[in-house]
Scaffold this motif. Sequence first.
Motif, PDB file in Angstrom:
ATOM      1  N   ILE A 170      64.229  32.945  35.024  1.00 14.74           N
ATOM      2  CA  ILE A 170      63.190  33.284  35.991  1.00 14.74           C
ATOM      3  C   ILE A 170      63.138  32.104  36.958  1.00 14.74           C
ATOM      4  CG2 ILE A 170      60.777  33.828  36.414  1.00 14.74           C
ATOM      5  CD1 ILE A 170      60.571  34.789  33.552  1.00 14.74           C
ATOM      6  N   PRO A 171      63.575  32.303  38.201  1.00 13.55           N
ATOM      7  CA  PRO A 171      63.599  31.185  39.153  1.00 13.55           C
ATOM      8  C   PRO A 171      62.199  30.606  39.376  1.00 13.55           C
ATOM      9  CG  PRO A 171      64.745  33.103  40.038  1.00 13.55           C
ATOM     10  CD  PRO A 171      64.050  33.541  38.781  1.00 13.55           C
ATOM     11  N   TYR A 172      62.122  29.301  39.544  1.00 13.84           N
ATOM     12  CA  TYR A 172      60.852  28.631  39.813  1.00 13.84           C
ATOM     13  C   TYR A 172      61.083  27.460  40.746  1.00 13.84           C
ATOM     14  CZ  TYR A 172      62.339  25.282  36.220  1.00 13.84           C
ATOM     15  OH  TYR A 172      63.028  24.353  35.490  1.00 13.84           O
ATOM     16  N   LEU A 173      60.006  26.974  41.314  1.00 15.11           N
ATOM     17  CA  LEU A 173      60.053  25.853  42.242  1.00 15.11           C
ATOM     18  C   LEU A 173      59.282  24.684  41.653  1.00 15.11           C
ATOM     19  CD1 LEU A 173      59.035  27.885  45.394  1.00 15.11           C
ATOM     20  CD2 LEU A 173      61.346  27.201  44.783  1.00 15.11           C
ATOM     21  N   LYS A 174      59.767  23.483  41.892  1.00 13.04           N
ATOM     22  CA  LYS A 174      59.052  22.273  41.493  1.00 13.04           C
ATOM     23  C   LYS A 174      58.600  21.577  42.767  1.00 13.04           C
ATOM     24  CE  LYS A 174      61.470  20.893  37.300  1.00 13.04           C
ATOM     25  NZ  LYS A 174      62.274  19.820  36.711  1.00 13.04           N
ATOM     26  N   ARG A 175      57.339  21.207  42.802  1.00 10.39           N
ATOM     27  CA  ARG A 175      56.822  20.427  43.920  1.00 10.39           C
ATOM     28  C   ARG A 175      56.223  19.149  43.367  1.00 10.39           C
ATOM     29  NH1 ARG A 175      53.986  24.556  48.130  1.00 10.39           N
ATOM     30  NH2 ARG A 175      55.895  25.611  48.728  1.00 10.39           N
ATOM     31  N   ARG A 176      56.670  18.052  43.912  1.00 13.98           N
ATOM     32  CA  ARG A 176      56.161  16.746  43.482  1.00 13.98           C
ATOM     33  C   ARG A 176      54.971  16.372  44.348  1.00 13.98           C
ATOM     34  NH1 ARG A 176      59.730  15.108  39.865  1.00 13.98           N
ATOM     35  NH2 ARG A 176      61.880  15.696  40.094  1.00 13.98           N
ATOM     36  N   GLY A 177      53.933  15.898  43.706  1.00 23.71           N
ATOM     37  CA  GLY A 177      52.737  15.486  44.418  1.00 23.71           C
ATOM     38  C   GLY A 177      52.199  14.198  43.842  1.00 23.71           C
ATOM     39  N   GLY A 178      51.023  13.838  44.271  1.00 23.95           N
ATOM     40  CA  GLY A 178      50.410  12.611  43.812  1.00 23.95           C
ATOM     41  C   GLY A 178      50.122  12.580  42.326  1.00 23.95           C
ATOM     42  N   SER A 179      49.911  13.738  41.719  1.00 18.98           N
ATOM     43  CA  SER A 179      49.558  13.766  40.296  1.00 18.98           C
ATOM     44  C   SER A 179      50.700  14.290  39.428  1.00 18.98           C
ATOM     45  CB  SER A 179      48.308  14.624  40.089  1.00 18.98           C
ATOM     46  OG  SER A 179      48.578  15.948  40.500  1.00 18.98           O
ATOM     47  N   GLY A 180      51.916  14.282  39.915  1.00 20.50           N
ATOM     48  CA  GLY A 180      53.052  14.720  39.108  1.00 20.50           C
ATOM     49  C   GLY A 180      53.754  15.910  39.723  1.00 20.50           C
ATOM     50  N   VAL A 181      54.342  16.724  38.879  1.00 19.89           N
ATOM     51  CA  VAL A 181      55.116  17.877  39.316  1.00 19.89           C
ATOM     52  C   VAL A 181      54.317  19.145  39.068  1.00 19.89           C
ATOM     53  CG1 VAL A 181      57.229  19.190  38.926  1.00 19.89           C
ATOM     54  CG2 VAL A 181      57.282  16.714  38.815  1.00 19.89           C
ATOM     55  N   SER A 182      54.296  20.028  40.064  1.00 19.81           N
ATOM     56  CA  SER A 182      53.662  21.334  39.917  1.00 19.81           C
ATOM     57  C   SER A 182      54.749  22.398  39.941  1.00 19.81           C
ATOM     58  CB  SER A 182      52.671  21.587  41.049  1.00 19.81           C
ATOM     59  OG  SER A 182      51.633  20.652  41.006  1.00 19.81           O
ATOM     60  N   ILE A 183      54.564  23.431  39.157  1.00 19.19           N
ATOM     61  CA  ILE A 183      55.530  24.513  39.044  1.00 19.19           C
ATOM     62  C   ILE A 183      54.959  25.749  39.723  1.00 19.19           C
ATOM     63  CG2 ILE A 183      56.805  26.001  37.431  1.00 19.19           C
ATOM     64  CD1 ILE A 183      57.660  23.096  37.236  1.00 19.19           C
ATOM     65  N   PHE A 184      55.798  26.421  40.517  1.00 20.07           N
ATOM     66  CA  PHE A 184      55.401  27.646  41.204  1.00 20.07           C
ATOM     67  C   PHE A 184      56.472  28.705  41.027  1.00 20.07           C
ATOM     68  CE2 PHE A 184      53.342  24.183  43.436  1.00 20.07           C
ATOM     69  CZ  PHE A 184      52.037  24.606  43.464  1.00 20.07           C
ATOM     70  N   TYR A 185      56.041  29.960  41.066  1.00 18.40           N
ATOM     71  CA  TYR A 185      56.947  31.105  40.970  1.00 18.40           C
ATOM     72  C   TYR A 185      56.731  32.004  42.175  1.00 18.40           C
ATOM     73  CZ  TYR A 185      57.650  29.862  36.075  1.00 18.40           C
ATOM     74  OH  TYR A 185      57.962  29.205  34.916  1.00 18.40           O
ATOM     75  N   ARG A 186      57.798  32.611  42.655  1.00 18.40           N
ATOM     76  CA  ARG A 186      57.675  33.599  43.724  1.00 18.40           C
ATOM     77  C   ARG A 186      57.311  34.940  43.096  1.00 18.40           C
ATOM     78  NH1 ARG A 186      62.401  30.819  45.741  1.00 18.40           N
ATOM     79  NH2 ARG A 186      61.800  29.743  47.656  1.00 18.40           N
ATOM     80  N   ARG A 187      56.338  35.601  43.698  1.00 14.06           N
ATOM     81  CA  ARG A 187      55.872  36.892  43.180  1.00 14.06           C
ATOM     82  C   ARG A 187      57.033  37.890  43.066  1.00 14.06           C
ATOM     83  NH1 ARG A 187      50.935  39.148  42.620  1.00 14.06           N
ATOM     84  NH2 ARG A 187      49.947  37.462  43.761  1.00 14.06           N
ATOM     85  N   ALA A 188      57.902  37.922  44.060  1.00 14.36           N
ATOM     86  CA  ALA A 188      59.025  38.872  44.056  1.00 14.36           C
ATOM     87  C   ALA A 188      59.953  38.630  42.860  1.00 14.36           C
ATOM     88  CB  ALA A 188      59.799  38.767  45.356  1.00 14.36           C
ATOM     89  N   ASP A 189      60.196  37.354  42.506  1.00 20.00           N
ATOM     90  CA  ASP A 189      61.040  37.047  41.356  1.00 20.00           C
ATOM     91  C   ASP A 189      60.399  37.530  40.058  1.00 20.00           C
ATOM     92  OD1 ASP A 189      62.924  35.820  43.002  1.00 20.00           O
ATOM     93  OD2 ASP A 189      62.047  33.821  42.726  1.00 20.00           O
ATOM     94  N   LEU A 190      59.097  37.368  39.942  1.00 17.98           N
ATOM     95  CA  LEU A 190      58.400  37.818  38.731  1.00 17.98           C
ATOM     96  C   LEU A 190      58.399  39.333  38.626  1.00 17.98           C
ATOM     97  CD1 LEU A 190      55.383  35.369  38.847  1.00 17.98           C
ATOM     98  CD2 LEU A 190      57.356  35.243  37.331  1.00 17.98           C
ATOM     99  N   GLU A 191      58.180  40.009  39.748  1.00 20.37           N
ATOM    100  CA  GLU A 191      58.184  41.475  39.721  1.00 20.37           C
ATOM    101  C   GLU A 191      59.571  42.008  39.394  1.00 20.37           C
ATOM    102  OE1 GLU A 191      56.458  42.422  43.512  1.00 20.37           O
ATOM    103  OE2 GLU A 191      54.421  42.073  42.780  1.00 20.37           O
ATOM    104  N   GLU A 192      60.604  41.318  39.871  1.00 19.61           N
ATOM    105  CA  GLU A 192      61.976  41.727  39.537  1.00 19.61           C
ATOM    106  C   GLU A 192      62.261  41.548  38.048  1.00 19.61           C
ATOM    107  OE1 GLU A 192      66.356  40.022  40.507  1.00 19.61           O
ATOM    108  OE2 GLU A 192      65.017  40.310  42.233  1.00 19.61           O
ATOM    109  N   TYR A 193      61.728  40.469  37.478  1.00 19.99           N
ATOM    110  CA  TYR A 193      61.919  40.197  36.067  1.00 19.99           C
ATOM    111  C   TYR A 193      61.228  41.252  35.198  1.00 19.99           C
ATOM    112  CZ  TYR A 193      61.849  37.870  31.553  1.00 19.99           C
ATOM    113  OH  TYR A 193      61.988  37.586  30.224  1.00 19.99           O
ATOM    114  N   MET A 194      60.059  41.708  35.649  1.00 18.75           N
ATOM    115  CA  MET A 194      59.311  42.704  34.855  1.00 18.75           C
ATOM    116  C   MET A 194      60.055  44.006  34.899  1.00 18.75           C
ATOM    117  SD  MET A 194      55.294  41.830  35.602  1.00 18.75           S
ATOM    118  CE  MET A 194      55.243  42.468  37.221  1.00 18.75           C
TER     119      MET A 194
END
Length: 72
Positions: A48-72
């Motif tokens: 399941i593809p995901y994105l990592k974004r680095r910020g001041g408090s560490g790494v945040s993980i995000f998913y694209r809605r389209a990727d999740l709907e495709e997985y379901m």
Amino acid sequence: MPAKVRSTPTTTPTVDPSGDLLTAIEAAALLGVSYQCLANWRHYKRHIPYLKRRGGSGVSIFYRRADLEEYM
């Protein structure tokens, strides 16, 4: 000198106004699994593809809605 006022972060920050990107917690809810289950899938590369974004408090993980709907 007046004291600084800190804003309290919300539990569901607005990351993407279009709603295309979901936090890991939101993605887990959409898929009907726990946050930890989703974290395990990331660790074991469950495709399941995901994105990592680095910020001041560490790494945040995000998913694209389209990727999740495709997985379901």
